[in-house]
Design an enzyme around this catalytic site. Sequence first.
Site, PDB file in Angstrom:
ATOM      1  N   SER A   1      11.035  -9.765  49.451  1.00 51.13           N
ATOM      2  CA  SER A   1      12.090  -9.130  48.317  1.00 51.13           C
ATOM      3  C   SER A   1      11.491  -8.286  47.508  1.00 51.13           C
ATOM      4  CB  SER A   1      12.265 -10.628  47.628  1.00 51.13           C
ATOM      5  OG  SER A   1      11.290 -10.961  46.873  1.00 51.13           O
TER       6      SER A   1
ATOM      7  N   ARG B   1      19.978  -6.593  25.833  1.00 55.31           N
ATOM      8  CA  ARG B   1      19.262  -5.469  26.232  1.00 55.31           C
ATOM      9  C   ARG B   1      17.781  -5.902  26.698  1.00 55.31           C
ATOM     10  NH1 ARG B   1      22.439  -1.400  25.923  1.00 55.31           N
ATOM     11  NH2 ARG B   1      23.805  -1.609  24.183  1.00 55.31           N
TER      12      ARG B   1
ATOM     13  N   ILE C   1       3.580 -11.005  51.959  1.00 53.97           N
ATOM     14  CA  ILE C   1       2.954  -9.573  51.318  1.00 53.97           C
ATOM     15  C   ILE C   1       2.142 -10.167  50.046  1.00 53.97           C
ATOM     16  CG2 ILE C   1       4.261  -8.065  49.648  1.00 53.97           C
ATOM     17  CD1 ILE C   1       6.497  -7.998  51.548  1.00 53.97           C
TER      18      ILE C   1
ATOM     19  N   GLU D   1       5.532 -30.767  48.811  1.00 52.29           N
ATOM     20  CA  GLU D   1       5.832 -30.565  50.299  1.00 52.29           C
ATOM     21  C   GLU D   1       5.516 -31.556  51.263  1.00 52.29           C
ATOM     22  OE1 GLU D   1       6.342 -25.841  49.089  1.00 52.29           O
ATOM     23  OE2 GLU D   1       4.406 -26.487  49.914  1.00 52.29           O
TER      24      GLU D   1
ATOM     25  N   SER E   1      -2.327 -28.599  47.804  1.00 49.83           N
ATOM     26  CA  SER E   1      -2.696 -27.890  46.220  1.00 49.83           C
ATOM     27  C   SER E   1      -1.747 -28.964  45.271  1.00 49.83           C
ATOM     28  CB  SER E   1      -2.208 -26.679  46.031  1.00 49.83           C
ATOM     29  OG  SER E   1      -0.741 -26.603  46.411  1.00 49.83           O
TER      30      SER E   1
ATOM     31  N   VAL F   1       3.763 -18.149  38.716  1.00 54.88           N
ATOM     32  CA  VAL F   1       4.350 -17.621  39.907  1.00 54.88           C
ATOM     33  C   VAL F   1       3.324 -16.765  40.962  1.00 54.88           C
ATOM     34  CG1 VAL F   1       5.731 -15.443  40.502  1.00 54.88           C
ATOM     35  CG2 VAL F   1       6.264 -16.723  38.744  1.00 54.88           C
TER      36      VAL F   1
ATOM     37  N   ASP G   1       0.459 -18.441  46.832  1.00 56.00           N
ATOM     38  CA  ASP G   1       0.127 -17.162  47.609  1.00 56.00           C
ATOM     39  C   ASP G   1      -1.528 -16.797  47.324  1.00 56.00           C
ATOM     40  OD1 ASP G   1       2.633 -17.503  48.579  1.00 56.00           O
ATOM     41  OD2 ASP G   1       3.549 -16.021  47.332  1.00 56.00           O
TER      42      ASP G   1
ATOM     43  N   ASN H   1      -2.298 -14.509  34.578  1.00 53.89           N
ATOM     44  CA  ASN H   1      -1.398 -13.361  34.480  1.00 53.89           C
ATOM     45  C   ASN H   1       0.049 -13.605  34.142  1.00 53.89           C
ATOM     46  OD1 ASN H   1      -3.764 -11.561  34.707  1.00 53.89           O
ATOM     47  ND2 ASN H   1      -3.423 -11.531  36.832  1.00 53.89           N
TER      48      ASN H   1
ATOM     49  N   GLY I   1       4.206 -13.152  34.699  1.00 53.13           N
ATOM     50  CA  GLY I   1       5.015 -12.719  35.623  1.00 53.13           C
ATOM     51  C   GLY I   1       4.448 -12.633  37.039  1.00 53.13           C
TER      52      GLY I   1
END
Length: 309
Positions: A14, A31, A44, A190, A224, A252, A256, A289, A291
């Site tokens: 994405s 805005r 990725i 999961e 995890s 987020v 990964d 970090n 986002g």
Amino acid sequence: MKLHQIATVTINPSLDKSTHFKELVAEQKMRCEKPRYDAGGGGINVSKAIAELGGNALCLFTSGGSSGEMLEELLQKKNMQTKVIRTKSWTRENFIAFENKTKAQYRFGFPGNELSEAEQKSIIETIKEIKTNFLVLSGSLNEGLPTNFYQIIAEKAKDSGIKVIVDTSGDSLKKVIETGVYLIKPNVGELAKLMGVEYLEKKDVEKAAKTLIDNKCSEIVVVSLGAEGAFLVTNDQTEFVTAPKIEKKSTVGAGDSMVGGMVWALSQNKTLKEVIQWGVACGTAATMNEGTQLFKKEDAERLFQELQK
Ligand SMILES: Nc1ncnc2c1ncn2[C@@H]1O[C@H](COP(=O)(O)OP(=O)(O)OP(=O)(O)O)[C@@H](O)[C@H]1O
Ligand SMILES: [Mg+2]
């Protein structure tokens, strides 16, 4: 073809667009600040994490339309080695918005583009040609793809002696472990789903992971548990690593980053104890970090050192 240490596969990447805004108000124009663009998707992100640690992982992904072109450009700028499978439909975009007032993060995900049968075949053929020691299959599959798509890829890779690492969920995960892979990294939810139960307590995780190993689903099972840390379980070894305490900004990409850290450590012939320590260090460093940003190498290294004490 060149032999790679690691290759990652992203079937459903994405183009992630993230921004900040003041306050969520219905009906009014809100805005937004200047957007940030990132290439996203399981494989990725894993490739980016490995690159951050100084490693190199071939990054194979599908790409279509102008959103796909932007995705490719973003990865080229990072000097990542890529292999692109062009698709007719456009690469999806995701939108992430941070509300400054509440510090809440809203994540809007869009469905993946459709892949024709010919495109599906081309993906499988392209992956078959890759020579690598580790193959990482990570992330969701596009709607309409058969749930055994990862399984087909894993079977062929296994036949070529490649160690397959899988981070996905639901039916797709259920299918691929029928083949038996090298490493899976479910989170505890999961794992519960895989075991057919609603909820798993921490004390029951090791036994559940062992069941998967006994059934030849995977040689290594890493589970995890978010802020708590993670288990690594094999036939004759269990390691638990508590996540270091940090100031969390955004989770987020934690999963990964963890997979990236572990595969990099495996490729460096680290011990399995170090592998899970690198996984937790990178996963937790990613939460420091904002986002879509993954982790900084210096944070991961510092947390890894902390885990040695
Ligand atoms: N709140 C947190 N504080 C500290 N570390 C965290 C936190 N959340 C995640 N981590 C780190 O990241 C690792 C993976 O996180 P998690 O279990 O949430 O994976 P996941 O559910 O697969 O994540 P994702 O949503 O990215 O797929 C954890 O083992 C831990 O090291
Ligand atoms: Mg995950």
